[in-house]
Design an enzyme around this catalytic site. Structure first.
Site, PDB file in Angstrom:
ATOM      1  N   SER A 239       0.903  -1.136   0.066  1.00 39.02           N
ATOM      2  CA  SER A 239      -0.077  -0.035  -0.018  1.00 39.02           C
ATOM      3  C   SER A 239       0.904   1.396   0.047  1.00 39.02           C
ATOM      4  O   SER A 239       2.255   0.997  -0.130  1.00 39.02           O
ATOM      5  CB  SER A 239      -0.925  -0.241   1.306  1.00 39.02           C
ATOM      6  OG  SER A 239      -0.178   0.499   2.363  1.00 39.02           O
ATOM      7  N   LYS A 240       0.175   2.374   0.097  1.00 45.83           N
ATOM      8  CA  LYS A 240       1.137   3.799  -0.150  1.00 45.83           C
ATOM      9  C   LYS A 240       1.923   3.868   1.263  1.00 45.83           C
ATOM     10  O   LYS A 240       2.809   4.428   1.018  1.00 45.83           O
ATOM     11  CB  LYS A 240      -0.149   5.036  -0.099  1.00 45.83           C
ATOM     12  CG  LYS A 240      -0.547   4.991  -1.280  1.00 45.83           C
ATOM     13  CD  LYS A 240      -1.443   6.254  -1.350  1.00 45.83           C
ATOM     14  CE  LYS A 240      -1.860   6.525  -2.899  1.00 45.83           C
ATOM     15  NZ  LYS A 240      -3.314   7.324  -2.494  1.00 45.83           N
ATOM     16  N   ARG A 241       1.703   3.203   2.266  1.00 45.16           N
ATOM     17  CA  ARG A 241       2.616   3.115   3.405  1.00 45.16           C
ATOM     18  C   ARG A 241       3.947   2.512   2.911  1.00 45.16           C
ATOM     19  O   ARG A 241       4.802   3.237   3.427  1.00 45.16           O
ATOM     20  CB  ARG A 241       2.085   2.407   4.266  1.00 45.16           C
ATOM     21  CG  ARG A 241       1.133   2.726   5.252  1.00 45.16           C
ATOM     22  CD  ARG A 241       0.795   1.683   6.459  1.00 45.16           C
ATOM     23  NE  ARG A 241       0.596   0.439   5.853  1.00 45.16           N
ATOM     24  CZ  ARG A 241       1.298  -0.717   6.435  1.00 45.16           C
ATOM     25  NH1 ARG A 241       2.212  -0.413   7.132  1.00 45.16           N
ATOM     26  NH2 ARG A 241       0.964  -1.775   6.030  1.00 45.16           N
TER      27      ARG A 241
END
Ligand code: GLU
Length: 469
Positions: A239-241
């Site tokens: 994910s963007k994390r």
């Protein structure tokens, strides 16, 4: 040509995610390898979340990766009448029924089931209704078998089976008349004659529901290949994390499409220990058997390593074309009377890992005034260097062979004549020409700049040094 028909069916609710791109790539590769057909279908039945901007972003990402499609893009939003027709067919055959339960009622039943420790599942209240209820809004549910098992042989995961008892009477059309994914995907894959569905394994639990629908509609069931998800370094779903997940963000960060393709394909597929594959090799070697059963972990360093490989070995003329937008962003527009960009690139591609590094590295060639790095100038452009720079500039003026090898000879002869070492002239010339102490090989830099521009830069450095005398 083989009969294999594959498709990529993104929902246009965002950019092209690296996971989606990899799914597209696997489909594309198999289609190209087997001479089959690759279809692009945009699954935009969720009108509220689908945007044209996202459609464009997906198409742009596909084109950037070179995943050209043979049919489509088809838009599900154009196919509502088709879905309605099949809903009617199921209703007429008694394979679907109207469900008048309101969302509030369903929610209450769900809560009750949870409270009683039962699996929340539609209780079938409307299953047996004989009459239509006028003026009451309804959804349409598929009458799913309540016992038996639904099994399939997944081409990646092996045999998978579900108890039908676990499956709900699925809503196929919402009360607002819009069809849902599990239904539209079956109609489209059947009518578009998709023979093999390659998609993320987050869809595995949808597959038995879809198989039951194929059977109810009398369609042949395609083969399925569910590809494991891509994870981040902490083993959570990417994910963007974990950093950028949009394919186009990687272009903007200076990655080449061939590096991205090579990286993505290896993230889930292998062929011995090989790491580097040209597009042709991938088309030749790709098989579904090579797809691993466990999830791949996204490794940005490996992507960077591959990118460096492709920059190093890239055709300078092509890299030049791809580099232009990055240079323009930096206020540089190569012109016909300046250094040829492809030649500039040959001096930099050995070391640059991204197109951003390549662009930054190329700037000094095009700046009309070299920006002296303060520390470099303090060391290499002092009054001490005045006689050497002046003598070198004079020697250069009379020098003819401006090839890198010729310039190397010039430096050697100059050092011998002056009784100095290369270290006493090279670094100063480098700062005079590039502004910094790290740059491509100085012979290459001079060859690219040419005699006039090199002399001009040396003269300017001499004036700079002179102010300190
Ligand atoms: N639109 C679905 C998605 O983006 C497609 C799933 C499928 O390939 O069947 O997840």
């Amino acid at each position: 040509m083989s009969d294999i028909r594959l498709r990529f069916a993104p929902s246009p609710t965002g950019y092209l995610h690296v996971g989606g791109a990899r799914t597209a790539l696997f489909n594309w590769l198999l289609a190209r390898k087997l001479g089959g057909t690759f279809i692009l279908r945009i699954e935009d039945t969720d009108v509220a979340r689908s945007t044209e901007e996202s459609v464009n972003a997906i198409l742009e990402g596909m084109r950037w990766l070179g995943l050209e499609w043979d049919e489509g893009p088809f838009f599900q939003s154009d196919l509502f009448p088709v879905y309605r027709e099949y809903v009617q067919k199921l209703l007429q055959e008694g394979k679907a029924y109207r469900c008048y339960c309101t969302p509030e009622e369903l929610e209450k039943k769900r809560e009750l089931a949870m409270a009683e420790g039962r699996k929340p599942k539609y209780d079938g209240s409307c299953r047996g209704l004989k009459e239509e209820i006028p003026d009451k809004s309804f959804a349409i549910r598929f009458r799913a078998p309540q016992d038996g098992i639904t099994a399939f042989d997944d081409l990646v995961k092996g045999s998978i089976s579900f108890n039908n008892e676990e499956l709900d009477d699925l809503i196929i059309q919402r009360s607002d008349g819009t069809p849902i994914y599990n239904f539209t995907v079956v109609i489209d894959d059947a009518t578009m004659k998709v023979s093999t569905v390659i998609r993320g394994d987050d869809h595995i639990s949808n597959t038995p529901r879809q198989i039951l629908l194929y059977e109810a509609l009398g369609f042949p069931v395609p083969r399925f290949a569910h590809v494991p998800m891509i994870l981040g370094s902490d083993k959570a779903r990417l994910s963007k994390r974990h950093g950028a997940t949009s394919v186009m963000a990687y272009r903007d960060m200076g990655y080449l499409p061939e590096a991205m393709v090579n990286y993505l394909v290896r993230l889930g597929w292998s062929h011995g220990d090989d790491e580097i594959f040209s597009r042709e090799e991938l088309v030749d070697k790709f098989t579904l058997e090579g797809i691993g059963k466990s999830a791949g972990v996204f490794n940005p360093e490996k992507l960077l390593w591959l990118n460096a490989h492709y920059i190093k070995n890239g055709d300078p003329a092509r890299l030049a074309e791809l580099l232009l937008p990055f240079l323009r962003e930096r206020g540089v527009e190569p012109t016909a009377d300046g250094p040829v960009l492809a030649t500039v690139i040959t001096t930099l591609q050995e070391r640059a890992r991204t197109m951003l590094e390549l662009a930054d590295g190329a700037l000094f060639y095009y700046r009309s005034e070299v920006l002296y790095d303060e520390a470099a100038a303090a060391k290499q452009l002092t009054s001490l260097q005045y006689p050497i720079l002046t003598a070198f500039t004079q020697r250069l003026a009379a020098w003819e062979d401006m090839t890198p090898a010729g310039i190397e000879v010039l430096f050697k002869e100059f050092c011998t004549a002056q009784g100095i070492k290369m270290g006493q002239v090279g670094p100063s010339v480098r700062v005079a020409l590039c502004g910094v102490t790290s740059s491509p090989a100085i012979y290459d830099v001079i060859a690219v700049l040419g005699k006039d521009e090199t002399s001009r830069r040396l003269e300017r450095a001499i004036s700079f040094v002179a102010t300190q005398l």
